[in-house]
Write a protein that holds these residues in place. Structure first.
Motif, PDB file in Angstrom:
ATOM      1  N   LEU A  50       0.832  -1.209   0.000  1.00  0.00           N
ATOM      2  CA  LEU A  50       0.000   0.000   0.000  1.00  0.00           C
ATOM      3  C   LEU A  50       0.861   1.252   0.000  1.00  0.00           C
ATOM      4  O   LEU A  50       0.674   2.147  -0.829  1.00  0.00           O
ATOM      5  CB  LEU A  50      -0.930  -0.005   1.214  1.00  0.00           C
ATOM      6  CG  LEU A  50      -1.683   1.307   1.491  1.00  0.00           C
ATOM      7  CD1 LEU A  50      -2.593   1.662   0.324  1.00  0.00           C
ATOM      8  CD2 LEU A  50      -2.477   1.200   2.785  1.00  0.00           C
ATOM      9  N   PHE A  51       1.822   1.337   0.910  1.00  0.00           N
ATOM     10  CA  PHE A  51       2.621   2.557   1.025  1.00  0.00           C
ATOM     11  C   PHE A  51       3.601   2.705  -0.135  1.00  0.00           C
ATOM     12  O   PHE A  51       3.777   3.816  -0.667  1.00  0.00           O
ATOM     13  CB  PHE A  51       3.362   2.571   2.364  1.00  0.00           C
ATOM     14  CG  PHE A  51       2.460   2.797   3.549  1.00  0.00           C
ATOM     15  CD1 PHE A  51       1.760   3.981   3.704  1.00  0.00           C
ATOM     16  CD2 PHE A  51       2.296   1.815   4.513  1.00  0.00           C
ATOM     17  CE1 PHE A  51       0.926   4.195   4.784  1.00  0.00           C
ATOM     18  CE2 PHE A  51       1.458   2.011   5.606  1.00  0.00           C
ATOM     19  CZ  PHE A  51       0.774   3.202   5.735  1.00  0.00           C
ATOM     20  N   THR A  52       4.242   1.621  -0.561  1.00  0.00           N
ATOM     21  CA  THR A  52       5.201   1.734  -1.660  1.00  0.00           C
ATOM     22  C   THR A  52       4.519   2.101  -2.974  1.00  0.00           C
ATOM     23  O   THR A  52       5.014   2.957  -3.720  1.00  0.00           O
ATOM     24  CB  THR A  52       5.982   0.429  -1.828  1.00  0.00           C
ATOM     25  OG1 THR A  52       5.070  -0.675  -1.975  1.00  0.00           O
ATOM     26  CG2 THR A  52       6.876   0.164  -0.623  1.00  0.00           C
ATOM     27  N   LYS A  53       3.374   1.474  -3.262  1.00  0.00           N
ATOM     28  CA  LYS A  53       2.670   1.793  -4.502  1.00  0.00           C
ATOM     29  C   LYS A  53       2.063   3.193  -4.448  1.00  0.00           C
ATOM     30  O   LYS A  53       2.000   3.884  -5.469  1.00  0.00           O
ATOM     31  CB  LYS A  53       1.575   0.768  -4.785  1.00  0.00           C
ATOM     32  CG  LYS A  53       2.049  -0.663  -4.901  1.00  0.00           C
ATOM     33  CD  LYS A  53       3.165  -0.830  -5.907  1.00  0.00           C
ATOM     34  CE  LYS A  53       2.735  -0.596  -7.311  1.00  0.00           C
ATOM     35  NZ  LYS A  53       3.794  -0.915  -8.301  1.00  0.00           N
ATOM     36  N   THR A 127       3.794  -1.430 -20.722  1.00  0.00           N
ATOM     37  CA  THR A 127       4.915  -1.718 -19.814  1.00  0.00           C
ATOM     38  C   THR A 127       4.798  -0.897 -18.535  1.00  0.00           C
ATOM     39  O   THR A 127       4.999  -1.413 -17.427  1.00  0.00           O
ATOM     40  CB  THR A 127       6.246  -1.426 -20.513  1.00  0.00           C
ATOM     41  OG1 THR A 127       6.351  -2.216 -21.700  1.00  0.00           O
ATOM     42  CG2 THR A 127       7.420  -1.732 -19.595  1.00  0.00           C
ATOM     43  N   ILE A 128       4.459   0.375 -18.679  1.00  0.00           N
ATOM     44  CA  ILE A 128       4.330   1.249 -17.508  1.00  0.00           C
ATOM     45  C   ILE A 128       3.150   0.808 -16.644  1.00  0.00           C
ATOM     46  O   ILE A 128       3.258   0.747 -15.410  1.00  0.00           O
ATOM     47  CB  ILE A 128       4.169   2.711 -17.961  1.00  0.00           C
ATOM     48  CG1 ILE A 128       5.428   3.179 -18.697  1.00  0.00           C
ATOM     49  CG2 ILE A 128       3.901   3.614 -16.764  1.00  0.00           C
ATOM     50  CD1 ILE A 128       5.266   4.504 -19.394  1.00  0.00           C
ATOM     51  N   ASN A 129       2.019   0.508 -17.282  1.00  0.00           N
ATOM     52  CA  ASN A 129       0.843   0.077 -16.519  1.00  0.00           C
ATOM     53  C   ASN A 129       1.095  -1.236 -15.789  1.00  0.00           C
ATOM     54  O   ASN A 129       0.621  -1.428 -14.655  1.00  0.00           O
ATOM     55  CB  ASN A 129      -0.359  -0.068 -17.455  1.00  0.00           C
ATOM     56  CG  ASN A 129      -0.905   1.276 -17.914  1.00  0.00           C
ATOM     57  OD1 ASN A 129      -0.872   2.248 -17.168  1.00  0.00           O
ATOM     58  ND2 ASN A 129      -1.410   1.325 -19.133  1.00  0.00           N
ATOM     59  N   ALA A 130       1.838  -2.136 -16.421  1.00  0.00           N
ATOM     60  CA  ALA A 130       2.148  -3.408 -15.771  1.00  0.00           C
ATOM     61  C   ALA A 130       3.035  -3.188 -14.547  1.00  0.00           C
ATOM     62  O   ALA A 130       2.861  -3.850 -13.515  1.00  0.00           O
ATOM     63  CB  ALA A 130       2.835  -4.345 -16.759  1.00  0.00           C
ATOM     64  N   LYS A 131       3.963  -2.251 -14.654  1.00  0.00           N
ATOM     65  CA  LYS A 131       4.819  -1.955 -13.502  1.00  0.00           C
ATOM     66  C   LYS A 131       4.022  -1.334 -12.362  1.00  0.00           C
ATOM     67  O   LYS A 131       4.232  -1.674 -11.184  1.00  0.00           O
ATOM     68  CB  LYS A 131       5.940  -1.001 -13.926  1.00  0.00           C
ATOM     69  CG  LYS A 131       6.919  -0.679 -12.813  1.00  0.00           C
ATOM     70  CD  LYS A 131       8.025   0.243 -13.288  1.00  0.00           C
ATOM     71  CE  LYS A 131       8.977   0.576 -12.139  1.00  0.00           C
ATOM     72  NZ  LYS A 131      10.051   1.504 -12.578  1.00  0.00           N
ATOM     73  N   LEU A 132       3.104  -0.438 -12.695  1.00  0.00           N
ATOM     74  CA  LEU A 132       2.282   0.189 -11.659  1.00  0.00           C
ATOM     75  C   LEU A 132       1.351  -0.819 -10.991  1.00  0.00           C
ATOM     76  O   LEU A 132       0.994  -0.664  -9.823  1.00  0.00           O
ATOM     77  CB  LEU A 132       1.456   1.328 -12.271  1.00  0.00           C
ATOM     78  CG  LEU A 132       2.238   2.574 -12.694  1.00  0.00           C
ATOM     79  CD1 LEU A 132       1.320   3.540 -13.439  1.00  0.00           C
ATOM     80  CD2 LEU A 132       2.863   3.266 -11.494  1.00  0.00           C
ATOM     81  N   ALA A 133       0.947  -1.847 -11.736  1.00  0.00           N
ATOM     82  CA  ALA A 133       0.036  -2.853 -11.183  1.00  0.00           C
ATOM     83  C   ALA A 133       0.762  -3.919 -10.368  1.00  0.00           C
ATOM     84  O   ALA A 133       0.110  -4.788  -9.790  1.00  0.00           O
ATOM     85  CB  ALA A 133      -0.747  -3.525 -12.298  1.00  0.00           C
TER      86      ALA A 133
END
Length: 253
Positions: A50-53, A127-133
């Motif tokens: 939660l905090f890292t994302k 690629t960016i969305n996968a990293k954020l998820a």
């Protein structure tokens, strides 16, 4: 001396609490300790994600608000890319767009060149969305499974209570209070772990959707700018597009 003796006797005669949390774990043995340990690991992992994302998402949104308007005020993409923060999502899209534009010169079909450019930007977005998820499946797993892990501890506690009743031959409160209390504690712990995980998952998912919308909009603008050779740029808000006016020269006397 007499007072100390009486105090010690009163202390020893006082009833001891046998139904606390630690006592319930000790009574449950290995299964109770294992259940609480698993739930503890799940809870720690949920709050860590939660905090890292949240910090990661906040950084991406902040880079968009501070860097993208400045980027579009540049004369070209290659000039503006230097104004974007290194290793940011927005710079990655522009870098991939510039690279794809250079590669389109090797394609003889203009339709294929446009598809290649569009596909390159879409791949960069994905690629960016996968990293954020990343990490969100863990939250979903914790939210879905932790109540059942707590329920497992509950079932074991009820089973121990039934055994105590069978051995005693009667359902006296002193025989069943411990195991039943242990069972209720396990149920509460499972819910205590699941609820924050579900809330965190939904909250982070909503923020990721907002970032995905910004990425799609920015990628589309970059594609239009490349396809029009710099002629098409998004309309910036008045506050971002306005430049400070030069001070008026003092009238000569």
């Amino acid at each position: 001396m007499l007072i100390q003796t009486l105090a010690a006797a009163a202390t020893s005669a006082a009833p001891q609490n046998k139904f606390g949390f630690v006592e319930a774990l000790q009574a449950g043995g290995f299964i109770s300790y294992a259940t609480v340990s698993i739930l503890g690991i799940m809870s720690f992992g949920s709050f860590f994600i939660l905090f890292t994302k949240w910090f990661e998402q906040t950084k991406v949104i902040g880079q968009y608000r501070s860097g993208v308007p400045t980027f579009w005020r540049a004369g070209s993409l290659k000039e503006g890319v230097a104004k974007l923060e290194k290793n940011s999502a927005w710079r990655q899209i522009v870098d991939d767009g510039i690279l794809a534009e250079d590669q389109t010169t090797k394609l003889v079909d203009q339709t294929e060149a446009h598809d290649w450019l569009h596909g390159s930007l879409a791949r960069s977005e994905a690629t960016i969305n996968a990293k954020l998820a990343g990490g969100l499946p863990f939250l979903a797993t914790v939210g879905a499974t932790s109540p059942f892990i707590g329920l497992f501890g509950t079932v074991v506690g009820i089973y121990r209570a039934l055994i105590a009743i069978g051995l005693a031959g009667s359902a006296s409160i002193d025989k069943v209070a411990g195991p039943v209390g242990e069972a209720l504690i396990m149920t509460a712990l499972g819910l205590l772990v699941a609820v924050p995980a579900v809330l965190a998952y939904n909250y982070l998912q909503a923020r990721n959707k907002r970032i995905a919308e910004l990425l799609t909009s920015f990628s589309t603008d970059v594609l239009a700018n490349i396809a029009s050779h710099g002629a098409v740029k998004p309309a910036l808000p008045a506050a971002a597009a306005a430049k400070p006016a030069a001070p008026a020269a003092a009238p000569k006397k």
